[in-house]
Design an enzyme around this catalytic site. Structure first.
Site, PDB file in Angstrom:
ATOM      1  N   ASN A  58       0.868  -1.172   0.000  1.00 54.13           N
ATOM      2  CA  ASN A  58       0.000   0.000   0.000  1.00 54.13           C
ATOM      3  C   ASN A  58       0.909   1.227   0.000  1.00 54.13           C
ATOM      4  OD1 ASN A  58      -1.832   2.024   0.442  1.00 54.13           O
ATOM      5  ND2 ASN A  58      -2.288   1.452   2.568  1.00 54.13           N
ATOM      6  N   TRP A  59       1.028   1.841  -1.160  1.00 58.49           N
ATOM      7  CA  TRP A  59       1.971   2.976  -1.274  1.00 58.49           C
ATOM      8  C   TRP A  59       1.409   4.279  -0.731  1.00 58.49           C
ATOM      9  CZ3 TRP A  59       4.140   2.141  -6.945  1.00 58.49           C
ATOM     10  CH2 TRP A  59       5.008   1.032  -6.910  1.00 58.49           C
ATOM     11  N   LYS A  60       0.113   4.293  -0.423  1.00 56.77           N
ATOM     12  CA  LYS A  60      -0.528   5.514   0.073  1.00 56.77           C
ATOM     13  C   LYS A  60      -0.247   6.669  -0.907  1.00 56.77           C
ATOM     14  CE  LYS A  60      -0.107   3.497   4.592  1.00 56.77           C
ATOM     15  NZ  LYS A  60      -0.071   3.663   6.035  1.00 56.77           N
ATOM     16  N   HIS A 108      -9.538   1.399   4.635  1.00 55.73           N
ATOM     17  CA  HIS A 108      -8.275   1.628   5.340  1.00 55.73           C
ATOM     18  C   HIS A 108      -8.506   2.610   6.489  1.00 55.73           C
ATOM     19  CE1 HIS A 108      -4.207   2.886   6.247  1.00 55.73           C
ATOM     20  NE2 HIS A 108      -3.830   1.752   5.695  1.00 55.73           N
ATOM     21  N   GLU A 134      -6.889   5.052   7.513  1.00 60.53           N
ATOM     22  CA  GLU A 134      -6.675   6.471   7.173  1.00 60.53           C
ATOM     23  C   GLU A 134      -7.912   7.047   6.490  1.00 60.53           C
ATOM     24  OE1 GLU A 134      -2.925   5.871   5.193  1.00 60.53           O
ATOM     25  OE2 GLU A 134      -2.017   5.397   7.126  1.00 60.53           O
ATOM     26  N   GLU A 137      -5.367  -4.371  10.674  1.00 55.62           N
ATOM     27  CA  GLU A 137      -4.325  -3.371  10.889  1.00 55.62           C
ATOM     28  C   GLU A 137      -4.631  -2.582  12.159  1.00 55.62           C
ATOM     29  OE1 GLU A 137      -2.310  -2.327   6.891  1.00 55.62           O
ATOM     30  OE2 GLU A 137      -4.133  -1.148   7.033  1.00 55.62           O
ATOM     31  N   GLY A 194       2.504   2.781  10.587  1.00 57.18           N
ATOM     32  CA  GLY A 194       3.469   3.861  10.379  1.00 57.18           C
ATOM     33  C   GLY A 194       4.177   4.307  11.652  1.00 57.18           C
ATOM     34  N   SER A 226       3.436  -1.573  10.321  1.00 52.45           N
ATOM     35  CA  SER A 226       4.887  -1.639  10.535  1.00 52.45           C
ATOM     36  C   SER A 226       5.490  -3.014  10.228  1.00 52.45           C
ATOM     37  CB  SER A 226       5.238  -1.198  11.959  1.00 52.45           C
ATOM     38  OG  SER A 226       4.840   0.161  12.154  1.00 52.45           O
ATOM     39  N   GLY A 255       2.946  -0.871   4.224  1.00 53.83           N
ATOM     40  CA  GLY A 255       3.044   0.519   3.817  1.00 53.83           C
ATOM     41  C   GLY A 255       4.498   0.915   3.598  1.00 53.83           C
TER      42      GLY A 255
END
Ligand code: PGA
Length: 248
Positions: free
Chosen positions: A9-11, A95, A97, A164, A170, A209, A230
């Site tokens: 997941n490159w965000k 997600h 976020e 998650e 992160g 992480s 990520g």
């Protein structure tokens, strides 16, 4: 047997040029991997560049989000039709976020999952508790609600669940293997309540992480079937090592 599933997941990272540079390095590193589903989720603007390069390879393309209508007056949104048109076969939905910064409710997540499935997109459905919820002893309540509301009236096929814990995303704080297995086992029980025996075939990924250093022990957990990665997926060498977990 559940086939391992490792997704990047490159965000909001990597332009089209940076995506090409990543894939030029990454594809040769994983060319011989056959026993793992490998997925990358670049931002929308890099999807066409990625689609062109992964054609005919063992890497699948995912979007990071979707809107639930096919078309219309929804400024800024991207529909399932547009995603399949650029070559996506997967989409990340729910997600943390999106839930946190864009106020996505369980109801919206459920609508997005149904829209994705209507267009044959496979879904990476994200759930997980926040730190305050864990500290208040509410982890299982949150997971139960997210599973039941998110998957309401959704058939079990083509769904991958990503657990998650929000406090691990992160932050460099990974869940211990004990915490991950406990949550994954609980999620599988909830999936069994919804789907019966079919729950045994649903892949449950761990995210938060994940690194080349901790992937092997996470993958040793009975109910951990893969990872949503990520930060450590942004470098080709690091993500390739995660894809090749347990290859010492
Ligand atoms: P992280 O992100 O690996 O950087 O913690 C995981 C995710 O948000 O999917």
């Amino acid at each position: 047997m559940r086939k391992p599933f490792i997704a990047a997941n490159w965000k909001m990272n990597k332009t089209a040029g940076e995506t090409r540079a990543f894939l030029d390095e990454f594809l040769p590193l994983v060319r011989d991997v056959q026993d793992v589903d490998i997925v990358i989720a670049p931002p929308f603007t890099s999807l066409p560049a990625a689609a062109a390069l992964i054609k005919g390879s063992n890497v699948l393309l995912s979007a990071q989000d979707i809107f639930y209508e096919d078309k219309g007056a929804y400024t800024g949104e991207i529909s399932p039709v547009m995603l399949t048109d650029v070559g996506c076969t997967q989409v990340i939905i729910g997600h943390s976020e999106r839930r946190q910064y864009f106020k996505e409710s369980d109801e919206i997540v459920n609508k997005k999952i149904k829209a994705a499935r209507k267009h044959n997109l496979d879904v990476i459905f994200c759930i997980g508790e926040a730190l305050e919820e864990r500290e208040a002893g509410k982890t299982f309540d949150v997971l139960k609600r997210e599973v039941e509301e998110g998957l309401k009236d959704v058939p079990s096929d083509s769904i991958v669940v990503a657990y998650e814990p929000v406090w691990a995303i992160g932050t460099g704080k990974t869940a211990t293997t004990g915490q991950a297995q406990e949550a994954h086992k609980y999620i599988r029980e909830r999936l069994s309540a919804l789907y019966g025996g079919a729950a045994q075939d649903i892949r449950i990924l761990y995210g938060g992480s994940v690194t080349p250093e901790n992937i092997d022990s996470l993958m040793d957990c009975a109910d951990v079937d893969g990872a949503l990665v990520g930060g450590a997926s942004l470098k080709a060498g690091s993500f390739a090592r995660i894809v090749k977990f347990n290859c010492k």
